[in-house]
Motif scaffolding. Structure first.
Motif, PDB file in Angstrom:
ATOM      1  N   ASP A  10     -11.685   0.689  -1.579  1.00  0.00           N
ATOM      2  CA  ASP A  10     -10.746  -0.208  -0.632  1.00  0.00           C
ATOM      3  C   ASP A  10     -10.479   0.554   0.585  1.00  0.00           C
ATOM      4  O   ASP A  10     -10.852   1.716   0.835  1.00  0.00           O
ATOM      5  CB  ASP A  10      -9.610  -0.608  -1.571  1.00  0.00           C
ATOM      6  CG  ASP A  10      -9.250  -2.048  -1.255  1.00  0.00           C
ATOM      7  OD1 ASP A  10      -8.882  -2.381  -0.181  1.00  0.00           O
ATOM      8  OD2 ASP A  10      -9.088  -2.893  -2.213  1.00  0.00           O
ATOM      9  N   VAL A  11      -9.505  -0.382   1.568  1.00  0.00           N
ATOM     10  CA  VAL A  11      -9.050   0.304   2.514  1.00  0.00           C
ATOM     11  C   VAL A  11      -7.578  -0.208   2.641  1.00  0.00           C
ATOM     12  O   VAL A  11      -7.020  -1.235   2.052  1.00  0.00           O
ATOM     13  CB  VAL A  11      -9.787  -0.281   3.837  1.00  0.00           C
ATOM     14  CG1 VAL A  11     -11.262   0.334   3.929  1.00  0.00           C
ATOM     15  CG2 VAL A  11      -9.813  -1.589   4.036  1.00  0.00           C
ATOM     16  N   VAL A  12      -6.826   0.469   3.666  1.00  0.00           N
ATOM     17  CA  VAL A  12      -5.485   0.124   3.702  1.00  0.00           C
ATOM     18  C   VAL A  12      -5.218  -0.741   4.797  1.00  0.00           C
ATOM     19  O   VAL A  12      -4.478  -1.885   4.658  1.00  0.00           O
ATOM     20  CB  VAL A  12      -4.492   1.516   4.408  1.00  0.00           C
ATOM     21  CG1 VAL A  12      -3.156   1.079   4.512  1.00  0.00           C
ATOM     22  CG2 VAL A  12      -4.696   2.415   3.230  1.00  0.00           C
ATOM     23  N   ILE A 245      -1.275  -9.049  -5.158  1.00  0.00           N
ATOM     24  CA  ILE A 245      -0.427  -8.434  -3.973  1.00  0.00           C
ATOM     25  C   ILE A 245      -0.140  -7.079  -4.268  1.00  0.00           C
ATOM     26  O   ILE A 245       0.095  -6.676  -5.306  1.00  0.00           O
ATOM     27  CB  ILE A 245       0.945  -9.078  -3.739  1.00  0.00           C
ATOM     28  CG1 ILE A 245       0.674 -10.671  -3.527  1.00  0.00           C
ATOM     29  CG2 ILE A 245       1.849  -8.384  -2.885  1.00  0.00           C
ATOM     30  CD1 ILE A 245       2.254 -11.451  -3.409  1.00  0.00           C
ATOM     31  N   THR A 246      -0.613  -6.110  -3.451  1.00  0.00           N
ATOM     32  CA  THR A 246      -0.530  -4.563  -3.494  1.00  0.00           C
ATOM     33  C   THR A 246       0.383  -4.010  -2.508  1.00  0.00           C
ATOM     34  O   THR A 246       1.111  -4.751  -1.702  1.00  0.00           O
ATOM     35  CB  THR A 246      -1.778  -4.143  -3.338  1.00  0.00           C
ATOM     36  OG1 THR A 246      -2.196  -4.258  -1.910  1.00  0.00           O
ATOM     37  CG2 THR A 246      -2.684  -4.365  -4.286  1.00  0.00           C
ATOM     38  N   THR A 247       0.779  -2.842  -2.721  1.00  0.00           N
ATOM     39  CA  THR A 247       1.677  -2.129  -1.698  1.00  0.00           C
ATOM     40  C   THR A 247       0.889  -0.748  -1.376  1.00  0.00           C
ATOM     41  O   THR A 247       0.105  -0.198  -2.181  1.00  0.00           O
ATOM     42  CB  THR A 247       2.868  -1.826  -2.248  1.00  0.00           C
ATOM     43  OG1 THR A 247       3.937  -1.250  -1.452  1.00  0.00           O
ATOM     44  CG2 THR A 247       2.959  -0.750  -3.361  1.00  0.00           C
ATOM     45  N   HIS A 248       1.019  -0.349   0.044  1.00  0.00           N
ATOM     46  CA  HIS A 248       0.659   1.018   0.313  1.00  0.00           C
ATOM     47  C   HIS A 248       2.007   1.694   0.777  1.00  0.00           C
ATOM     48  O   HIS A 248       2.830   1.328   1.523  1.00  0.00           O
ATOM     49  CB  HIS A 248      -0.186   0.717   1.454  1.00  0.00           C
ATOM     50  CG  HIS A 248      -0.475   2.328   2.141  1.00  0.00           C
ATOM     51  ND1 HIS A 248      -0.021   2.493   3.561  1.00  0.00           N
ATOM     52  CD2 HIS A 248      -1.142   3.399   1.675  1.00  0.00           C
ATOM     53  CE1 HIS A 248      -0.349   3.800   3.863  1.00  0.00           C
ATOM     54  NE2 HIS A 248      -1.050   4.220   2.749  1.00  0.00           N
ATOM     55  N   VAL A 249       1.951   2.882   0.094  1.00  0.00           N
ATOM     56  CA  VAL A 249       3.215   3.699   0.400  1.00  0.00           C
ATOM     57  C   VAL A 249       2.891   4.926   1.325  1.00  0.00           C
ATOM     58  O   VAL A 249       1.714   5.602   1.065  1.00  0.00           O
ATOM     59  CB  VAL A 249       3.777   4.431  -0.963  1.00  0.00           C
ATOM     60  CG1 VAL A 249       4.823   5.618  -0.812  1.00  0.00           C
ATOM     61  CG2 VAL A 249       4.179   3.408  -2.143  1.00  0.00           C
ATOM     62  N   CYS A 250       3.411   4.827   2.369  1.00  0.00           N
ATOM     63  CA  CYS A 250       2.980   5.844   3.690  1.00  0.00           C
ATOM     64  C   CYS A 250       4.081   6.722   4.216  1.00  0.00           C
ATOM     65  O   CYS A 250       5.213   6.311   3.969  1.00  0.00           O
ATOM     66  CB  CYS A 250       2.612   4.855   4.948  1.00  0.00           C
ATOM     67  SG  CYS A 250       2.090   5.614   6.269  1.00  0.00           S
ATOM     68  N   CYS A 344      -4.509   6.246   4.514  1.00  0.00           N
ATOM     69  CA  CYS A 344      -3.729   5.370   5.171  1.00  0.00           C
ATOM     70  C   CYS A 344      -4.765   4.649   6.201  1.00  0.00           C
ATOM     71  O   CYS A 344      -6.086   4.722   6.281  1.00  0.00           O
ATOM     72  CB  CYS A 344      -2.681   6.150   6.181  1.00  0.00           C
ATOM     73  SG  CYS A 344      -1.481   4.744   7.006  1.00  0.00           S
ATOM     74  N   GLY A 345      -4.127   3.523   7.226  1.00  0.00           N
ATOM     75  CA  GLY A 345      -5.326   3.178   8.228  1.00  0.00           C
ATOM     76  C   GLY A 345      -5.444   4.044   9.262  1.00  0.00           C
ATOM     77  O   GLY A 345      -4.938   5.263   9.238  1.00  0.00           O
ATOM     78  N   PHE A 346      -6.528   3.757  10.075  1.00  0.00           N
ATOM     79  CA  PHE A 346      -6.914   4.572  11.077  1.00  0.00           C
ATOM     80  C   PHE A 346      -6.229   4.434  12.441  1.00  0.00           C
ATOM     81  O   PHE A 346      -6.348   5.473  13.377  1.00  0.00           O
ATOM     82  CB  PHE A 346      -8.415   4.254  11.146  1.00  0.00           C
ATOM     83  CG  PHE A 346      -9.262   4.815  10.024  1.00  0.00           C
ATOM     84  CD1 PHE A 346      -9.576   6.050  10.061  1.00  0.00           C
ATOM     85  CD2 PHE A 346      -9.595   3.755   9.290  1.00  0.00           C
ATOM     86  CE1 PHE A 346     -10.710   6.572   8.979  1.00  0.00           C
ATOM     87  CE2 PHE A 346     -10.589   4.199   8.006  1.00  0.00           C
ATOM     88  CZ  PHE A 346     -10.863   5.444   8.029  1.00  0.00           C
TER      89      PHE A 346
END
Length: 378
Positions: A10-12, A245-250, A344-346
């Motif tokens: 997967d990807v952010v 629904i997901t979350t990304h912790v950055c 994280c994202g790019f």
């Protein structure tokens, strides 16, 4: 690949913008092209990105956040009761690396969801081009409601008016939850079945230095973490059963720099008390700590997406080391409940991280290769 998101690979969300898109945005800011002309350039770039993601073997497709300047501010400033502004003292988050652009948001009235929010049309366009083949899933990414709370109550320079607008802060928290509950409904109506709340707030609350700063202000970081979980669960309370629904912790991501440091332990119980279907967790370096906070994960129907491959730098990770870390994580979470992604994202801001487009896709291919080796359902 796993049938339902989050996918094994997967990807952010964000990707590096092509040079011609950067130029178009500069031309628009200078008044040399119209909004309609900029949109056509964005459409072209997104069309190309969708095909690049499919060619890279991904099932999850995003628009790369190509229509945004920031991963969070563009969405938040289009909510009712919030405006974007240029702070007198510049942007109040000091990155360990390159400084972020001077722009932020503030609450100026009662907060609610804008039914004409431009991101809904942005998603509709992505869905049309990404899902036409019936083989891919379009993913939308928006900032968590707790990002508004943090700006107004935790990281603010003292100029916030939120306590004048909401004398009882419980009403502020309730409006944040209701705003995002309406956002979930609106995205679902637009055909979105995979939505992500991006969130640096948990990392903020995990950082020992930030905890001390909050304590000096008379704020208990543990109590704030509980409030954040309540807001998020309120937002998710009416989530349709066929929507992920997901979350990304950055810990911060701007031009390969970062904001916060510290493992998940201080917030793990509250984080895993939220009703997300998946948790994208940064684990690409020592600042993220070890896997032991995963012992608090108790939602056995959710997925933990391990961000073991950095998006900040071009060097490729060693496959065997990543596989060993995945095995280590299985001490706390079964392999069937694990996935893999970049940390994280790019390009969380439009400038992008310090790697090339080729480097970006090499990272994705590395993840796909590892996933194919580790999971039988990949």
């Amino acid at each position: 690949m796993a049938i339902c998101p989050p996918f094994r690979s997967d990807v952010v969300g964000s990707y590096l913008r092509p040079d011609y898109l950067h130029q178009a945005r500069r031309d628009f800011e200078a008044g040399n092209i119209s909004k309609e002309e900029l949109t056509r350039v964005e459409d072209r770039a997104i069309n190309e990105l969708v095909e690049q993601q499919k060619a890279a073997g991904l099932k999850v497709i995003t628009d790369g956040e190509f229509r945004r300047g920031f991963w969070h501010l563009d969405f938040i400033e289009n909510l009712n009761g919030i405006e974007g502004f240029v702070p007198d003292q510049g942007y109040n988050q000091k990155f360990h690396g390159k400084a972020a652009p001077s722009y932020n948001i503030r609450v100026v009235g009662k907060v609610s969801f804008n039914p004409n929010h431009p991101f809904l049309a942005h998603f509709a366009y992505l869905k049309k081009v990404a899902e036409a083949d019936g083989q891919h899933t379009a993913k939308a990414t928006i900032p968590s409601p707790t990002m508004i709370l943090r700006q107004e109550l935790l990281a603010n320079d003292g100029s916030s008016k939120v306590k004048e607008i909401y004398p009882d802060l419980a009403d502020f928290y309730a409006d944040l939850a209701a705003t995002y509950k309406d956002a979930v409904k609106a995205y679902y109506a637009a055909g979105c079945r995979y939505l992500q709340f991006d969130d640096t707030n948990w990392a903020f609350l995990s950082d020992a230095n930030k905890q001390e700063e909050l304590k000096a202000k008379g704020i208990d970081s543990g109590e704030i973490a509980k409030i954040c979980a309540q807001i998020i669960n309120g937002a998710l309370s009416d989530k349709p059963s066929d929507m992920t629904i997901t979350t990304h912790v950055c810990r911060g991501n701007h031009a390969s720099s970062w904001l916060f440091s510290g493992g998940y332990e201080p917030v793990a119980e509250e984080l895993f008390s939220t009703h997300y279907d998946g948790y994208f967790l940064e684990y690409d370096n020592d600042r993220a700590g070890d896997f032991s906070p995963l012992r608090h994960w108790n939602n056995k129907s959710s997925q933990i997406v391990l961000g073991l491959v950095t998006s900040k730098f071009p060097e490729l990770e060693d496959k065997d080391l990543i596989k060993a870390r995945i095995k280590e994580a299985t001490e706390y979470v079964p392999l069937d409940n694990l996935c893999l992604s970049p940390q994280c994202g790019f390009a969380s801001t439009e400038e992008g991280n310090k790697l090339s487009v080729d480097d970006q896709w090499n990272k994705i291919r590395l993840i796909n290769d590892i996933v194919a080796d580790v999971w039988k359902d990949a």
